[in-house]
Design a protein around this motif. Structure first.
Motif, PDB file in Angstrom:
ATOM      1  N   ARG A 126     113.073  66.817  53.275  1.00 29.19           N
ATOM      2  CA  ARG A 126     112.707  67.602  52.096  1.00 29.19           C
ATOM      3  C   ARG A 126     113.484  68.910  52.009  1.00 29.19           C
ATOM      4  NH1 ARG A 126     106.067  66.867  51.885  1.00 29.19           N
ATOM      5  NH2 ARG A 126     106.094  64.581  51.661  1.00 29.19           N
ATOM      6  N   ASP A 127     113.822  69.475  53.164  1.00 36.52           N
ATOM      7  CA  ASP A 127     114.625  70.696  53.142  1.00 36.52           C
ATOM      8  C   ASP A 127     115.977  70.451  52.477  1.00 36.52           C
ATOM      9  OD1 ASP A 127     112.752  72.325  54.305  1.00 36.52           O
ATOM     10  OD2 ASP A 127     113.541  72.117  56.338  1.00 36.52           O
ATOM     11  N   LEU A 128     116.578  69.306  52.766  1.00 37.68           N
ATOM     12  CA  LEU A 128     117.851  68.971  52.144  1.00 37.68           C
ATOM     13  C   LEU A 128     117.693  68.819  50.636  1.00 37.68           C
ATOM     14  CD1 LEU A 128     120.833  68.114  52.228  1.00 37.68           C
ATOM     15  CD2 LEU A 128     120.054  65.773  52.642  1.00 37.68           C
ATOM     16  N   HIS A 129     116.653  68.122  50.201  1.00 44.64           N
ATOM     17  CA  HIS A 129     116.437  67.908  48.765  1.00 44.64           C
ATOM     18  C   HIS A 129     116.275  69.244  48.045  1.00 44.64           C
ATOM     19  CE1 HIS A 129     114.326  64.026  50.377  1.00 44.64           C
ATOM     20  NE2 HIS A 129     115.652  63.974  50.517  1.00 44.64           N
ATOM     21  N   ARG A 130     115.490  70.149  48.650  1.00 42.41           N
ATOM     22  CA  ARG A 130     115.289  71.467  48.033  1.00 42.41           C
ATOM     23  C   ARG A 130     116.580  72.281  48.043  1.00 42.41           C
ATOM     24  NH1 ARG A 130     109.986  71.295  50.501  1.00 42.41           N
ATOM     25  NH2 ARG A 130     110.895  72.121  52.417  1.00 42.41           N
ATOM     26  N   THR A 131     117.319  72.202  49.137  1.00 42.02           N
ATOM     27  CA  THR A 131     118.570  72.954  49.228  1.00 42.02           C
ATOM     28  C   THR A 131     119.553  72.519  48.153  1.00 42.02           C
ATOM     29  OG1 THR A 131     118.349  73.413  51.584  1.00 42.02           O
ATOM     30  CG2 THR A 131     120.582  73.385  50.700  1.00 42.02           C
ATOM     31  N   LEU A 132     119.688  71.220  47.945  1.00 43.06           N
ATOM     32  CA  LEU A 132     120.586  70.712  46.916  1.00 43.06           C
ATOM     33  C   LEU A 132     120.154  71.178  45.532  1.00 43.06           C
ATOM     34  CD1 LEU A 132     120.954  67.086  48.320  1.00 43.06           C
ATOM     35  CD2 LEU A 132     122.755  68.833  48.290  1.00 43.06           C
ATOM     36  N   ALA A 133     118.845  71.127  45.264  1.00 43.53           N
ATOM     37  CA  ALA A 133     118.334  71.566  43.965  1.00 43.53           C
ATOM     38  C   ALA A 133     118.572  73.061  43.765  1.00 43.53           C
ATOM     39  CB  ALA A 133     116.848  71.249  43.859  1.00 43.53           C
ATOM     40  N   ARG A 134     118.285  73.847  44.793  1.00 40.92           N
ATOM     41  CA  ARG A 134     118.416  75.296  44.659  1.00 40.92           C
ATOM     42  C   ARG A 134     119.869  75.741  44.549  1.00 40.92           C
ATOM     43  NH1 ARG A 134     113.529  76.770  49.001  1.00 40.92           N
ATOM     44  NH2 ARG A 134     111.836  76.270  47.527  1.00 40.92           N
ATOM     45  N   LEU A 135     120.751  75.101  45.277  1.00 42.59           N
ATOM     46  CA  LEU A 135     122.169  75.444  45.144  1.00 42.59           C
ATOM     47  C   LEU A 135     122.697  75.050  43.767  1.00 42.59           C
ATOM     48  CD1 LEU A 135     123.749  74.630  48.626  1.00 42.59           C
ATOM     49  CD2 LEU A 135     123.442  76.878  47.552  1.00 42.59           C
TER      50      LEU A 135
END
Length: 444
Positions: free
Chosen positions: A375-384
């Protein structure tokens, strides 16, 4: 120099610094239009004659205040670490670490400069001119840095694309730090630092399409899909005035004068200025969203790349129109900061929904791979994605770039894909994966 003269000189410099700091604080709270010499006098406790002894008017004061904040930031910024590695990865990582530190301190010259740069007024503002000159120098130095770092014979347009991408990430992350306090900025800058070097080397070997940037708009495109009635006239007038003057400088009287309607008409439809601007943001966002391609779920990497390119090219291409929800929304977010205004709350709700939608899309497209549960990766991609596109919007309003927007969109897609690839490689089973760098994931 006689002691008495030296003491007076020292006191004069102390008063000048006090005035500059007070002006920065007020401008950060109220924007350009909301900053007055009388407020500076009240904040410093100095007589107005002292203020005008040092600064001839508000514009001169804010220009000097911006320079004051810039100089103070330069003095505090860490210099190049002599122990940094002699490879591109180490040098990019160092630049990202400086970005992380800058975001944490949020220097006032940057926030004030973004507010000034976004204003759609034709008035000459010395502080804005000063900030835009600093931006041009930053852009040029960043392009030179990338040109020096890339291999000899690299495509000539690659440094421009990389500089634009890097500045957009910086602007967007700083802006997000004013609205999205829960984001992990060390995680985001770490992900950028790891992904940029391989993406840069691939861009260096691919031809880009240099082109003149679109003309900077004088005003945002109004809510064109709505019929011309009293309510719409008020919405359009509020969008125009707030884009020219910021949130504090937008008054009921100015909106009514622009719309040609009496205050009674405004209060018939809206409780107050905040409610009116909140609807400006909502209507503009809905109208903009209707024209954008949908985030079709992609089940393969090839489909993911294709979808990202289609959507991001369309999104970035729409920025020259300066949609009201972005232009006015960012001005409100920067200017109101910690205030619980209705308009700010609506803009933050739009951002939260965008982040939720993007996170769900990345989770869905990665559901069949090793990063399905990350989930950290999914959020990171969305936020970037949000941060860089926000930064590209800011740049579209302030800078003159000779890069094709599609090249920048494709570079952002390559950056996101590199982050995915690095993380999936780390998560893949096998002895080689276990020996990989365990300092942090590609999502930080």
């Amino acid at each position: 120099m006689p002691p008495r003269t030296a003491r007076r000189h020292r006191q004069g410099e102390e008063s000048r610094a006090l005035i500059l700091d007070a002006a920065l604080e007020i401008a950060a709270e109220r924007g350009y239009s909301g900053t007055t010499m009388s407020l500076v006098t009240e904040r410093t406790g100095l007589p107005s004659s002292s203020i005008y002894w040092h600064f001839r008017n508000k514009d001169h004061l804010l220009a000097e205040a911006l320079d004051h904040s810039w100089s103070r930031w330069l003095e505090a910024e860490p210099r190049t670490d002599p122990d940094v590695g002699d490879d591109l990865e180490s040098r990019v990582a160092q630049r990202m670490e400086r970005l992380r530190t800058t975001i944490a301190t949020a220097p006032e010259f940057w926030r004030l400069g973004l507010m000034l740069g976004l204003l759609r007024t034709t008035d000459e503002i010395a502080a804005r001119d000063r900030f835009l000159a600093l931006r041009r120098a930053t852009i040029e130095s960043t392009e030179r840095w990338w040109a020096d770092e890339l291999p000899v014979g690299a495509d000539g347009g690659a440094p421009r694309v990389l500089a634009r991408l890097q500045l957009a990430a910086a602007d967007g992350l700083l802006l997000a730090s004013e609205t999205d306090r829960v984001w992990s900025y060390p995680r985001l800058t770490h992900a950028l630092g790891r992904a940029l070097p391989p993406v840069a080397l691939r861009l260096a070997g691919s031809p880009t399409r240099p082109t003149a940037s679109a003309a900077r708009p004088g005003r945002p495109v109004p809510l064109s899909a709505l019929p011309e009635d009293s309510r719409t006239r008020l919405l359009r007038a509020a969008a125009e005035v707030s884009a020219e003057r910021g949130y504090v400088g937008t008054s009921i009287s100015r909106i009514c004068e622009r719309s040609g309607l009496p205050p009674s008409s405004l209060y018939w439809f809206f409780a107050d200025k905040g409610a009116l601007l909140a609807e400006v943001l909502e209507r503009s966002f809905d109208e903009w969203l209707d024209r954008q391609p949908t985030w079709t779920l992609a089940t393969t990497p090839e489909q993911r790349v294709a979808t990202l390119k289609v959507v991001l090219r369309s999104t970035i291409g729409s920025f020259h129109e300066a949609p009201d929800f972005l232009l006015v929304g960012h001005l409100i977010a920067l200017e109101t900061r910690d205030e619980g205004t209705t308009a700010r709350a609506r803009f933050l709700a739009i951002r939260r929904q965008a982040e939720k939608t993007l996170t769900a899309w990345f989770a869905g497209t990665l559901a069949r791979g090793p990063a399905a549960a990350d989930r950290d990766l999914h959020r990171t991609l969305a936020r970037l994605t949000m941060a860089v596109t926000d930064g590209l919007f800011l740049g579209e309003q302030m800078d003159e770039w000779e890069t094709d927007p599609d090249d920048v969109a494709d570079a952002l897609v390559a950056l996101l894909e590199e982050i995915v690839g690095q993380r999936e490689s780390e998560l893949a089973p096998g002895p080689s994966a276990r020996r990989r760098d365990r300092r942090g994931s590609a999502s930080g």
